[in-house]
Design a protein around this motif. Structure first.
Motif, mmCIF file in Angstrom:
data_model
loop_
_atom_site.group_PDB
_atom_site.id
_atom_site.type_symbol
_atom_site.label_atom_id
_atom_site.label_comp_id
_atom_site.label_asym_id
_atom_site.label_seq_id
_atom_site.Cartn_x
_atom_site.Cartn_y
_atom_site.Cartn_z
ATOM 1 N N THR A 21 -1.046 12.130 -2.872
ATOM 2 C CA THR A 21 -1.450 10.735 -2.900
ATOM 3 C C THR A 21 -0.226 9.838 -3.037
ATOM 4 O O THR A 21 0.641 10.085 -3.875
ATOM 5 C CB THR A 21 -2.416 10.471 -4.067
ATOM 6 N N ILE A 22 -0.144 8.822 -2.206
ATOM 7 C CA ILE A 22 0.983 7.892 -2.266
ATOM 8 C C ILE A 22 0.972 7.178 -3.609
ATOM 9 O O ILE A 22 0.005 6.500 -3.958
ATOM 10 C CB ILE A 22 0.916 6.878 -1.113
ATOM 11 N N ASN A 23 2.046 7.371 -4.369
ATOM 12 C CA ASN A 23 2.156 6.804 -5.712
ATOM 13 C C ASN A 23 2.801 5.427 -5.626
ATOM 14 O O ASN A 23 4.009 5.300 -5.481
ATOM 15 C CB ASN A 23 2.979 7.726 -6.608
ATOM 16 N N LEU A 24 1.993 4.403 -5.701
ATOM 17 C CA LEU A 24 2.493 3.029 -5.605
ATOM 18 C C LEU A 24 2.878 2.540 -6.999
ATOM 19 O O LEU A 24 2.234 1.680 -7.602
ATOM 20 C CB LEU A 24 1.434 2.127 -4.980
ATOM 21 N N SER A 25 3.977 3.109 -7.518
ATOM 22 C CA SER A 25 4.373 2.823 -8.896
ATOM 23 C C SER A 25 5.394 1.703 -9.011
ATOM 24 O O SER A 25 5.515 1.072 -10.051
ATOM 25 C CB SER A 25 4.946 4.089 -9.544
ATOM 26 N N ARG A 26 6.142 1.460 -7.963
ATOM 27 C CA ARG A 26 7.186 0.432 -8.018
ATOM 28 C C ARG A 26 6.723 -0.788 -7.227
ATOM 29 O O ARG A 26 6.934 -0.876 -6.033
ATOM 30 C CB ARG A 26 8.491 0.969 -7.443
ATOM 31 N N SER A 27 6.101 -1.718 -7.900
ATOM 32 C CA SER A 27 5.605 -2.908 -7.201
ATOM 33 C C SER A 27 6.760 -3.857 -6.904
ATOM 34 O O SER A 27 7.704 -3.969 -7.684
ATOM 35 C CB SER A 27 4.546 -3.622 -8.045
ATOM 36 N N LYS A 60 -1.397 17.214 2.863
ATOM 37 C CA LYS A 60 -1.774 15.961 3.509
ATOM 38 C C LYS A 60 -1.266 14.786 2.688
ATOM 39 O O LYS A 60 -1.385 14.778 1.458
ATOM 40 C CB LYS A 60 -3.295 15.902 3.641
ATOM 41 N N VAL A 61 -0.692 13.802 3.350
ATOM 42 C CA VAL A 61 -0.251 12.574 2.690
ATOM 43 C C VAL A 61 -1.304 11.493 2.926
ATOM 44 O O VAL A 61 -1.710 11.262 4.076
ATOM 45 C CB VAL A 61 1.124 12.117 3.218
ATOM 46 N N ALA A 62 -1.755 10.840 1.860
ATOM 47 C CA ALA A 62 -2.842 9.879 2.004
ATOM 48 C C ALA A 62 -2.795 8.836 0.901
ATOM 49 O O ALA A 62 -2.180 9.040 -0.154
ATOM 50 C CB ALA A 62 -4.194 10.595 1.977
ATOM 51 N N PHE A 63 -3.444 7.704 1.144
ATOM 52 C CA PHE A 63 -3.654 6.720 0.093
ATOM 53 C C PHE A 63 -4.773 7.212 -0.827
ATOM 54 O O PHE A 63 -5.610 8.039 -0.444
ATOM 55 C CB PHE A 63 -4.059 5.372 0.700
ATOM 56 N N GLU A 64 -4.795 6.681 -2.028
ATOM 57 C CA GLU A 64 -5.847 7.075 -2.966
ATOM 58 C C GLU A 64 -7.212 6.618 -2.464
ATOM 59 O O GLU A 64 -8.186 7.373 -2.493
ATOM 60 C CB GLU A 64 -5.571 6.471 -4.346
ATOM 61 N N HIS A 65 -7.272 5.386 -1.992
ATOM 62 C CA HIS A 65 -8.518 4.866 -1.427
ATOM 63 C C HIS A 65 -8.313 4.589 0.068
ATOM 64 O O HIS A 65 -8.735 5.353 0.914
ATOM 65 C CB HIS A 65 -8.951 3.601 -2.162
ATOM 66 N N ASP A 66 -7.670 3.480 0.376
ATOM 67 C CA ASP A 66 -7.292 3.140 1.747
ATOM 68 C C ASP A 66 -6.117 2.181 1.667
ATOM 69 O O ASP A 66 -5.777 1.662 0.597
ATOM 70 C CB ASP A 66 -8.465 2.520 2.511
ATOM 71 N N ALA A 67 -5.484 1.935 2.800
ATOM 72 C CA ALA A 67 -4.263 1.136 2.815
ATOM 73 C C ALA A 67 -4.506 -0.282 2.307
ATOM 74 O O ALA A 67 -3.721 -0.818 1.519
ATOM 75 C CB ALA A 67 -3.686 1.095 4.229
#
Length: 335
Positions: A21-27, A60-67
């Protein structure tokens, strides 16, 4: 019985396949309080990002929900938006793939996205990111995780860069967003002008919109080589600019001097060799910084005899200028 066996095999495959899951930790940081709202438009024809191999297993690389959901929440986490601009991110391409070698693999991330400011008359272009990056399993065995992190870092830097830019004056109607590059390119003054305005252009945006810096005149040496731009007592080396026009002819600043800008049906381009855009000495060391101050006929001084000999054996190639980023569009084989 056969149906049960196939179902079990399929279930085993799904259980063996992992998801990173793409970790969007650095906003991204909005230090200028640039944005008021943030909207994502996912224009990708295929919403699947792709998969790579980690430790002989497909991941598989994916978003947690959607982009759209994840990216809008990610930017909104930074702090309360206090700016005046409605920022729109157009996600055009996001893919991961890999190339298998005998003992390793190379994972590749491909990303293309653009930013706009939404106003009453349409969408005003800010900037575009069109890039690719790779990860070798020899360097990092967790290829999927590394690619996912690279995506977050690249997109965060891209958004922070967008906050610092000025929106283009021409607007794009919402129905034309999928073809925004064509719409904007058709409106560029530099491509429509019968005569070019002499002077210096500080960046690609001013050049493609045909707006030279006011008050500057070009200065040449005894051989007619343009060396400086002068505005009263202010003298600036020509290498500090993106391009200039002298006697109605446009030139692009490159590390070893400048090259004439030519025009075709595909846009604007320069004819150069690799050694002129990426100069190096005979031992392979880059000397672009040193060569940056040199002009025209002294290219040979910057590139020693060995490198110059190799350069002479290589034909020039057409390198186009991207009007939306100012960057080079390198042809196949240019390396």
């Amino acid at each position: 019985m056969n149906k049960i066996f196939v179902f079990l095999l399929f279930s085993a495959f799904l259980s063996a396949q992992k998801t990173e899951t793409i970790n969007l930790s650095r906003s991204p940081k909005d230090n200028r309080n640039f944005i008021r709202t943030f909207t994502v438009k996912d224009q990708r024809p295929d919403k699947n990002i792709g998969s790579v191999t980690d430790h002989r297993k497909e991941v598989k690389v994916a978003f947690e929900h959607d982009a759209v959901t994840d990216l809008q929440n990610w930017v909104g986490q930074s702090k309360t938006m206090q700016g005046k601009n409605d920022l729109v991110l157009l996600l055009e391409d996001l893919k991961v793939s890999e190339e298998q070698n005998e003992q390793s693999s190379v994972g590749k991330l491909q990303l293309r996205a653009s930013t706009f400011i939404k106003k009453a008359d349409g969408y005003h272009f800010l900037y575009r990111k069109d890039t690719a990056t790779t990860v070798s399993s020899r360097v990092n065995p967790f290829v999927a995780q590394n690619l996912a992190r690279k995506f977050t870092m690249i997109l965060s830097d891209f958004l922070e860069d967008s906050y610092k830019r000025e929106a283009w004056e021409p607007s794009v109607p919402e129905q034309d967003l999928p073809r925004y590059a064509e719409v904007l390119t058709d409106q560029l003054d530099i491509l429509k002008a019968d005569e070019l305005k002499d002077g210096v252009y500080k960046d690609y945006q001013s050049f493609f919109n045909h707006r030279p810096e006011p008050g500057f005149v070009l200065e040449t040496d005894s051989k007619g080589v343009v060396t400086k731009a002068v505005n009263g007592k202010d003298k600036t080396a020509i290498r500090r600019f993106y391009a200039f026009v002298h006697n109605g002819v446009a030139y692009k600043i490159i590390p070893v001097g400048y090259a004439e800008i030519l025009k075709s049906d595909q846009g604007l381009f320069i004819e150069v060799k690799k050694a002129e855009l990426f100069p190096e000495s005979s031992n392979g060391a880059m000397i672009g910084v040193m060569a940056g101050g040199l002009i025209g006929g002294v290219i040979g001084v910057a590139i020693d005899a060995g490198a110059q000999s190799r350069r002479n054996r290589v034909p020039e190639q057409e390198v186009y200028l991207d009007p939306l980023t100012g960057q080079y569009i390198l042809p196949d084989g240019f390396k």
